[in-house]
Design an enzyme around this catalytic site. Structure first.
Site, PDB file in Angstrom:
ATOM      1  N   HIS A  40      53.035  58.813  10.500  1.00  0.00           N
ATOM      2  CA  HIS A  40      53.967  59.654   9.733  1.00  0.00           C
ATOM      3  C   HIS A  40      53.486  59.705   8.283  1.00  0.00           C
ATOM      4  O   HIS A  40      53.126  58.680   7.711  1.00  0.00           O
ATOM      5  CB  HIS A  40      55.380  59.050   9.801  1.00  0.00           C
ATOM      6  CG  HIS A  40      56.369  59.711   8.885  1.00  0.00           C
ATOM      7  ND1 HIS A  40      56.799  59.139   7.708  1.00  0.00           N
ATOM      8  CD2 HIS A  40      56.993  60.916   8.972  1.00  0.00           C
ATOM      9  CE1 HIS A  40      57.670  59.942   7.117  1.00  0.00           C
ATOM     10  NE2 HIS A  40      57.801  61.025   7.862  1.00  0.00           N
ATOM     11  N   HIS A  88      53.589  64.733  -0.421  1.00  0.00           N
ATOM     12  CA  HIS A  88      54.962  64.628   0.058  1.00  0.00           C
ATOM     13  C   HIS A  88      55.812  65.458  -0.885  1.00  0.00           C
ATOM     14  O   HIS A  88      56.053  65.070  -2.023  1.00  0.00           O
ATOM     15  CB  HIS A  88      55.416  63.167   0.069  1.00  0.00           C
ATOM     16  CG  HIS A  88      56.642  62.939   0.875  1.00  0.00           C
ATOM     17  ND1 HIS A  88      57.422  61.820   0.763  1.00  0.00           N
ATOM     18  CD2 HIS A  88      57.231  63.701   1.833  1.00  0.00           C
ATOM     19  CE1 HIS A  88      58.443  61.896   1.604  1.00  0.00           C
ATOM     20  NE2 HIS A  88      58.340  63.021   2.265  1.00  0.00           N
TER      21      HIS A  88
END
Length: 586
Positions: free
Chosen positions: A124, A170
């Site tokens: 992830h 991110h």
């Protein structure tokens, strides 16, 4: 080796590290197979390997090779005057993690079934070096993950600051970006460094159509013939890992399905800081943690900022053609999202909370969905420190991609690493048959059903060694040698979960416990043997001294050396346990 420990200003105490001799079971086996003699021949070793270690495939020639390896390793000589093992040689062979490991290191499962039949080692936010909010993005964590055997790499792709190129970061955080092309080149270089089976790149796409075209060009030029592009737009069935050896697979939403929306994990107010499972150095016990429920049923992190009309620009079809596994969620709630389309396969993503909710209310629907389609589970957005969650819920419901923060650490990641030691560490583990079985009336496995005990596992912890080579003499205690104990237990379905521990052995670098434990298993196919060694500290929290996690279904019966790993999952050079495993059918 002797260690010095300061008692006071005036004097120090010295303790010598003495090598513990063979435990009684090892002596008994040696004398039984040598007929009470002092040397064990290759043929006698072969009988021991077949009858005690349960190795039906071993030959006398294999046993001769083992004898040769043991003599070379233990006595450091190339030519020997003898071709037999003494009791000490036999003991050292059994206690060698290289020569006598607890699980095999070859791929042995059927790899010709569709991808949906396998659990897949999944990362992830694979590009993050640390926490989810402010750490750097880099290709280094991607390299590390691939070297460890991870087969699914997630990349969040965004326009760069000048909107003319593509970065990986991110989104809506302070993470420093890395160029997409750098990540792609890294994947190409290390994709098959530890496994020949395919690497799947899941893209979380936040790009304009013109940049999607640019990404298609980058991917095509970087991977070339390595790229798997299906001939039809939607696959009715996924290919097998065997068919996809040395291939790169792209999975994201096709452009026509993008709507202008923010990801479910970015909606609403900024989430409040909460204590995650690994804020504490040890991490909480896996059975103690229950994730919070979330309001939304279905979450999918594959989103785009751009409308359907924008996505139909010329050239976007090149991007669409690269997508082998289509992601996306249908309109409607969770029940609708889990419907199986007989004419096409797709990937659905659920947050850890959404999966828990689904498992409560739609458990059999989840299993039916995962028999054909791919389910990806990802950590909740408030795991800012890159901690992880219980992987067993996903596996019990057939989820192929239980996505973990590989740069984190803690007991849940130990379980993940343990599961994927299966099948030679190739990153694909075939799901148990019961998760794929369909009854005559369409019925599937129900995880809520209380099951009878299928088999028992007997585990004997004989002894440990090697810490004096991996740690300084004062690492565990300034004033005396360590007081080690071992925790051993099962992670698996709720009914199988348990932890037990040995007695504490005081002031000893080479502790001998010689204790046996029995574990009753209802679902041995999903059970993991948890092993941890700690050093007892009367005044403070006990010190950590190593851990490992082994798939019960892969354990080789008999006496074996079990290597230990540090908190981050790196193998300790010398620290290991001597253990015995025995299965009893109930």
């Amino acid at each position: 080796m002797a260690g010095s420990y300061r008692m006071c200003v005036c004097f120090t105490r010295k303790f010598k590290v003495t090598e513990a001799g063979p435990p009684p079971d090892v002596k008994e086996a040696f004398f039984k197979y040598t007929d009470g003699g002092t040397h064990m021949s290759a043929e006698q070793l072969w009988r021991f390997l077949v009858e005690v270690q349960g190795d039906g495939d071993v030959s006398i020639a294999d046993a001769e090779k083992i004898v040769e390896q043991v003599l070379q390793k233990m006595h450091h000589i190339a030519k020997f005057t003898r071709h037999t093992l003494t009791l000490d040689d036999f003991h050292r062979y059994l206690f060698s993690a290289d020569l006598n490991p607890p699980i095999r290191d070859q791929v042995h499962q059927d790899m010709t079934k569709p991808l949906s039949h396998y659990f897949i080692y999944t990362g992830h936010n694979s590009y993050l070096t640390g926490n989810q909010l402010s750490s750097d993005c880099s290709d280094v964590p991607i390299m590390k993950a691939l070297k460890r055997g991870v087969r699914v790499i997630e990349l969040d792709i965004w326009p760069n600051s000048t909107k003319d190129n593509v970065d990986v970061l991110h989104g809506r955080t302070l993470t420093a970006p890395v160029e997409l092309i750098r990540c792609l080149k890294c994947i190409k270089e290390y994709a098959f460094s530890s496994s020949t089976y395919p690497v799947i790149i899941t893209l979380e796409d936040h790009l304009t159509p013109d940049l999607q075209v640019k990404v298609a060009q980058m991917i095509t030029e970087t991977f070339g013939d390595m790229l798997y592009c299906p001939e039809c737009e939607c696959l009715e069935e996924l290919p097998s890992p065997e068919e996809l050896k040395y291939r790169i697979i792209i999975s994201t939403k096709p452009p026509k399905e993008y709507l202008k929306a923010e990801s479910g994990k970015d909606k609403g107010n900024k989430p409040q800081r909460e204590k995650d499972s690994d804020d504490d150095t040890w991490g909480k016990e896996p059975l103690d943690l229950v994730s919070d429920q979330e309001d939304g049923d279905v979450s999918d992190t594959d989103t785009s900022e751009y409308s359907d009309n924008e996505s139909q620009q010329p050239g976007v079809s090149a991007y669409k053609r690269l997508i082998a596994i289509h992601a996306g969620k249908p309109r409607g709630g969770l029940k609708e999202a889990l419907k199986v389309d007989p004419n096409k396969v797709r990937r659905l993503s659920l947050s850890e909370q959404a999966l828990e909710k689904a498992s409560e209310n739609h458990g059999t629907d989840v299993i039916r969905f995962t028999q054909k389609n791919v389910l990806r589970v990802y950590p909740k957005g408030t795991r800012f420190n890159s901690s992880n969650y219980k992987p067993l819920i996903g596996w019990t419901h057939g989820a192929q991609m239980v996505a973990f923060n590989m740069q984190g650490y803690g007991r849940f990641l130990w379980l993940m690493n343990g599961m994927f030691r299966s099948n030679g560490g190739c990153g694909f583990v075939k799901k148990p048959d019961f998760l794929m079985k369909v009854g005559p009336h369409g019925e599937v496995f129900n995880p809520k059903t209380k099951l009878p005990v299928k088999k028992s596992l007997k585990v004997k912890v004989y002894m440990g060694d090697g810490w004096h080579l991996d740690f300084k003499s004062t690492h565990f205690d300034l004033y005396s040698p360590p007081d080690f104990y071992t925790r051993v237990g099962i992670a698996g379905v709720p009914g199988d979960v348990i932890m037990k521990k040995t007695k504490i052995k005081e002031d000893n670098w080479t502790p001998v416990w010689d204790e046996e434990f029995t574990f009753q298993l209802t679902v041995p196919e999903l059970a993991l043997l948890r092993i941890e060694v700690h050093e007892y500290d009367m005044s403070e929290k006990d010190d950590f001294a190593g851990q490992t996690c082994l798939p019960v279904s892969e354990l080789i019966p008999g006496i074996h050396a079990v290597p230990l790993f540090d908190r981050k999952g790196e193998k300790l050079n010398s620290s290991r346990l001597l253990m015995r495993f025995e299965f009893v059918q109930d």
